[in-house]
Write a protein that holds these residues in place. Structure first.
Motif, PDB file in Angstrom:
ATOM      1  N   ALA A 121     -10.944   7.787   2.978  1.00 26.87           N
ATOM      2  CA  ALA A 121     -11.620   9.089   2.966  1.00 26.87           C
ATOM      3  C   ALA A 121     -13.087   8.934   3.368  1.00 26.87           C
ATOM      4  CB  ALA A 121     -11.508   9.726   1.587  1.00 26.87           C
ATOM      5  N   CYS A 122     -13.759   7.919   2.841  1.00 27.10           N
ATOM      6  CA  CYS A 122     -15.154   7.670   3.196  1.00 27.10           C
ATOM      7  C   CYS A 122     -15.279   7.261   4.666  1.00 27.10           C
ATOM      8  CB  CYS A 122     -15.736   6.578   2.304  1.00 27.10           C
ATOM      9  SG  CYS A 122     -15.896   7.037   0.568  1.00 27.10           S
ATOM     10  N   VAL A 129      -5.654   3.912  -5.574  1.00 30.32           N
ATOM     11  CA  VAL A 129      -6.825   4.789  -5.714  1.00 30.32           C
ATOM     12  C   VAL A 129      -7.959   4.316  -4.816  1.00 30.32           C
ATOM     13  CG1 VAL A 129      -8.625   5.574  -7.302  1.00 30.32           C
ATOM     14  CG2 VAL A 129      -6.238   5.519  -8.058  1.00 30.32           C
ATOM     15  N   LEU A 130      -8.282   3.031  -4.883  1.00 29.07           N
ATOM     16  CA  LEU A 130      -9.407   2.519  -4.112  1.00 29.07           C
ATOM     17  C   LEU A 130      -9.151   2.585  -2.607  1.00 29.07           C
ATOM     18  CD1 LEU A 130     -10.532  -0.586  -6.228  1.00 29.07           C
ATOM     19  CD2 LEU A 130     -11.454   1.741  -6.217  1.00 29.07           C
ATOM     20  N   ASN A 144      -7.330   4.757  -0.940  1.00 29.67           N
ATOM     21  CA  ASN A 144      -7.456   6.132  -0.461  1.00 29.67           C
ATOM     22  C   ASN A 144      -8.903   6.605  -0.457  1.00 29.67           C
ATOM     23  OD1 ASN A 144      -4.730   7.657   0.098  1.00 29.67           O
ATOM     24  ND2 ASN A 144      -4.305   6.265  -1.598  1.00 29.67           N
ATOM     25  N   VAL A 145      -9.672   6.186  -1.427  1.00 31.25           N
ATOM     26  CA  VAL A 145     -11.109   6.497  -1.424  1.00 31.25           C
ATOM     27  C   VAL A 145     -11.778   5.861  -0.206  1.00 31.25           C
ATOM     28  CG1 VAL A 145     -13.302   6.088  -2.617  1.00 31.25           C
ATOM     29  CG2 VAL A 145     -11.303   6.832  -3.914  1.00 31.25           C
TER      30      VAL A 145
END
Length: 446
Positions: A295-296, A288-289, A291-292
């Motif tokens: 994306a950022c 999760v982290l 991919n976040v």
């Protein structure tokens, strides 16, 4: 061992985290690092055998000196503008690094009892990355009073001399290490029941690594584990920030790693959960982290195509290079760089922890660590050449993101097959523990 890595690889990381190892033109650094990881591929795989045959102290000592040679080459580059010497030191460092990291992996994964492996990985990662924090102070202080913060300049000779001295001290500290045979754990057990090894046996064990089902499943994880450094150090940190801010970012990047590694160790050692559940939960958080994070990063990457160029042209990021004094512009990109450090720490901690669940045998872990670092270096070799060949920055970002998500299913499969203990195998021979631990030899050899 943590002190050695604090002063040798830690300083190397701090230097490279600035982008271009402190240089404006990243060509020499990129090509040196390509050569570094080419030889690292070979000596990472061979490193476990070398450490098993020659022991830890002198192999790590001579390996540590190669870090000093690498840093010293940039002083020559500053004065001559000729990158040949710097590029030549890359493959030499790759030999030393391959051996050093094989020894490091063996020590970190085999010395603790099973219930403390996460803690030992965290302790190592905190001390190791403290080197990156301290190393980041060097360019920050050396360039703090730079009068024109919008003009990119290379790191000064004084900064490089500090790196050389600290890395030489790290190499010397390796002579204080005790061999595995003299180490006794907290529960009074020995690290490993000594197995006889020889050149012939090690020569036979190395090819078996390439037929080991579990290590092959972790190849995508290994490739990714250093692939992203090139993008984060150069196209991101090296392209967006002033030199002194790059140094500050380096400090914060490695400090974030320290905090993240320490935090995840509680999950990896949480005995109320099975090791299988701990592995799945850790991987879920990491997925999760990560991919976040990408994306950022993509949002920022769409705003520029290049950093400072050797021709003197500055970055095309809106309003030029970012300095930490410009709080409104700097806050978001600097926080994201810290977040990159968090994700890196979680990835590396998971990698070492899951490999450490496979066995407690120090000789096998030396080979596993070497295989992991060798494959890791294969990915890094490709990544450094992507930047050296001026592949568009957004393409480099997408490559990183895609490779990461491709690795996750393989990591999940291994995590779902973790056994709750491997203590029982410590006194068995290689073939015996493979058969007993995996119940069927077909689980090991494909």
């Amino acid at each position: 061992m943590s002190i050695v890595c604090f002063l040798c690889p830690g300083m190397f990381n701090a230097l490279n985290a600035m982008g271009g190892a402190g240089q404006i033109d990243r060509d020499a650094s990129n090509n040196a690092n390509t050569g570094l990881y080419c030889t690292f591929i070979v000596f990472g795989v061979l490193g476990g055998a070398i450490v098993n045959l020659l022991g830890v102290r002198w192999t790590i000592f001579f390996s540590g000196l190669t870090y000093s040679l690498y840093s010293a080459s940039f002083i020559y580059l500053n004065h001559t503008g000729n990158g040949a010497f710097t590029i030549a030191t890359g493959p030499i460092l790759g030999i030393g690094a391959g051996i050093l990291w094989s020894a490091q992996g063996m020590i970190m994964m085999s010395y603790p009892v099973e219930s403390h492996k996460g803690r030992y990985i965290a302790i190592f990662w905190v001390i190791f990355n403290l080197g990156g924090v301290i190393g980041g102070i060097v360019p920050f202080v050396a360039n703090y009073h730079q009068t024109d913060n919008k003009t990119a300049v290379p790191l000064s000779d004084a900064g490089y001399i500090v790196f050389v001295a600290l890395e030489a001290l790290g190499a010397a500290s390796a002579l204080l290490l005790a061999p595995p045979s003299r180490v006794i754990r907290d529960d009074s057990s020995h690290v490993v029941l000594i197995h006889y090894t020889s050149v012939r046996r090690e020569a036979m064990e190395i090819p078996r690594l390439f037929r080991n089902r579990w290590m092959l499943l972790l190849v995508p994880m290994s490739v990714v584990s250093n692939f992203f450094y090139t993008y984060q150090y150069g196209p991101y940190n090296g392209s967006l920030f002033t030199v002194r801010t790059r140094g500050l970012n380096s400090m914060l990047y490695w400090a974030s790693q320290m905090a993240a590694a320490y935090a995840i160790s509680y999950l990896h050692d949480y005995r109320s959960l099975s090791r299988r559940r701990r592995g799945i939960y850790s991987l879920t958080l990491l997925t999760v982290l990560a991919n976040v994070m990408w994306a950022c990063t993509l949002i920022i990457q769409t705003k520029y195509t290049h950093g400072p160029l050797a021709s003197g042209e500055s970055t095309d990021y809106p309003n030029g290079l970012i300095d930490f004094t410009e709080s409104r512009r700097a806050a978001g990109p600097m926080i994201l760089y810290c977040f990159m450090g968090v994700v890196d720490a979680l990835w590396q901690s998971f990698a070492y922890w899951i490999i450490g669940t496979m066995t407690n045998d120090s000789q096998m872990l030396a080979r596993y660590a070497g295989f992991y670092k060798g494959v890791q270096s294969l990915g890094a070799t490709v990544a450094w050449q992507l930047d050296a060949q001026s592949v568009p920055l957004i393409a480099q970002l997408i490559a990183n993101w895609v490779l990461l998500d491709l690795a996750i299913p393989f990591m999940l499969y291994v995590a779902m097959n973790i056994k709750d203990t491997s203590e029982e195998i410590e006194t068995l021979s290689t073939s015996e523990w493979q058969t007993k631990y995996y119940a069927n030899i077909d689980d090991i050899l494909i």
